[in-house]
Design an enzyme around this catalytic site. Sequence first.
Site, short mmCIF file in Angstrom:
data_model
loop_
_atom_site.label_atom_id
_atom_site.label_comp_id
_atom_site.label_asym_id
_atom_site.label_seq_id
_atom_site.Cartn_x
_atom_site.Cartn_y
_atom_site.Cartn_z
N ILE A 173 3.10 1.52 0.26
CA ILE A 173 3.23 2.76 1.01
C ILE A 173 1.90 3.15 1.65
O ILE A 173 1.87 3.62 2.79
CB ILE A 173 3.76 3.88 0.09
CG1 ILE A 173 5.22 3.58 -0.29
CG2 ILE A 173 3.66 5.23 0.77
CD1 ILE A 173 5.80 4.53 -1.32
N TYR A 176 4.33 10.30 -15.55
CA TYR A 176 4.40 10.21 -14.09
C TYR A 176 4.99 11.48 -13.51
O TYR A 176 4.47 12.04 -12.53
CB TYR A 176 5.25 9.00 -13.71
CG TYR A 176 5.31 8.71 -12.23
CD1 TYR A 176 4.21 8.21 -11.56
CD2 TYR A 176 6.49 8.92 -11.51
CE1 TYR A 176 4.26 7.92 -10.20
CE2 TYR A 176 6.55 8.64 -10.16
CZ TYR A 176 5.44 8.13 -9.50
OH TYR A 176 5.49 7.86 -8.15
#
Length: 466
Positions: A238, A372
């Site tokens: 990304i 996360y």
Amino acid sequence: MTDTYLELVNSGLTKKLAAQLGLPRPARLRRHRPGDPLLDGPALVLGHGPDADAVATLLSSPAGGPAHPHLDDAAPAVLDGWDLDVHRHPAPDVRYAAVVLVLTDLAHPDGLAGPVLAAASTLKRLRPGARVVTVHRPATDADAPAVAAARQGVDGLLRSLAKELRGGATGNGVVVAEGVPVTAPSVVATLRFFLSARSAFVDGQLLEVDSDAGELPADWERPLAGRVAVVTGAARGIGAAIADVLARDGATVVAVDVPAAGEQLAATANRVRGTALQLDVTAPDAGERILAHARARHGRIDVVVHNAGITRDKLLANMTPDRWEPVLAVNVDAPLRINEALLTSGDLVDSPRIVALASTSGIAGNRGQTSYAASKGGVIGMVRATAPLLVPFGGTANAVAPGFIETEMTARIPAVTRQVARRLNSLQQGGLPVDVAEAVAFLASPAAGGVVGRTLRVCGQNMVGR
């Protein structure tokens, strides 16, 4: 990574077989290519009053076209280059590429019926990859009950409609804060983003425009011309896609990643004709080193994209400090420390933009991802609280929250789980890194100055919940 199932159900004999068996058929999405038209067919604008007239004029005016009487003095610049075939009433034989419902004048839920049912009559004839966009005001505690009910009703309507669309079509909403005209730069830019192929994997989302700040570009293909952008985690995936898209849009890119990724980092920097900085973002002096590099090599810094991130997934019952601490350190502690260095440097004074990568895990949670999710939820809180600190300089801080994106990381998910994850959104497929990059580039642009402290999901619209 290639989605083999998507390719099979969209080509040759397997396409016909899938149709006969009634199998899910995710569409190939319409993604941006420089030089392509904004839409590949006519647009329908529904609604009543000056705002609907202004939006219709915005979409239909040719380059350099005349101002609409309801638009402000900046109208000619606002109108440049759209030149779409715009209808104000549905035609039974027309396949629309976009339907825009301007609902800013709603005063009661009864007012939804006319424009919404008019839109409904077109849905079976939408072109592949069509766009449905609502433009409305947010419900607030100060509203009369009927007004608040009508406005909040648009949110539920839009999210539900988006789940009904097929053929790669998407539905999204521009929520215009009270007192902000529909011709404000960020309203125009958000509407254009949702109509464009840049928003291919953004679906079922409502993005609020908080102010009339922002500046429209002279060239919609290069809205970041003259800007210097730093992208962390830029060596691959990304991050590399973000560097590519920012450079395509005119920015000079500083690509940042750890020394271990030096070869891939150099490849990214060379490809975008930028510069590379080998740096561990968790270093105490990371912010100062980023500033020093940007000043020395490019003379300024305008945009910072916090993309660097890691996972160390484990059920919380089995979590250990060596798994928990690095995730928080990279994903949220480092951006916080870098932002502090930037904000105290005196360098962020020319409409700066901070864009951070959150995650749908930070919004809805995900089993086995407590660390996360905590870090990415932290990112959302970080941009919300940081944004007001940048407003005096014409700046913003926002986040992009990806869902399932086809990357090296998701390629390691077991095959069956990966297939299920791909299909659990309205578009029935995973997104691509470029889809995240397009959203980042939009929020990094000068035109997005009125979008302040928001989180834009790039997830194809999860099938359950928001």
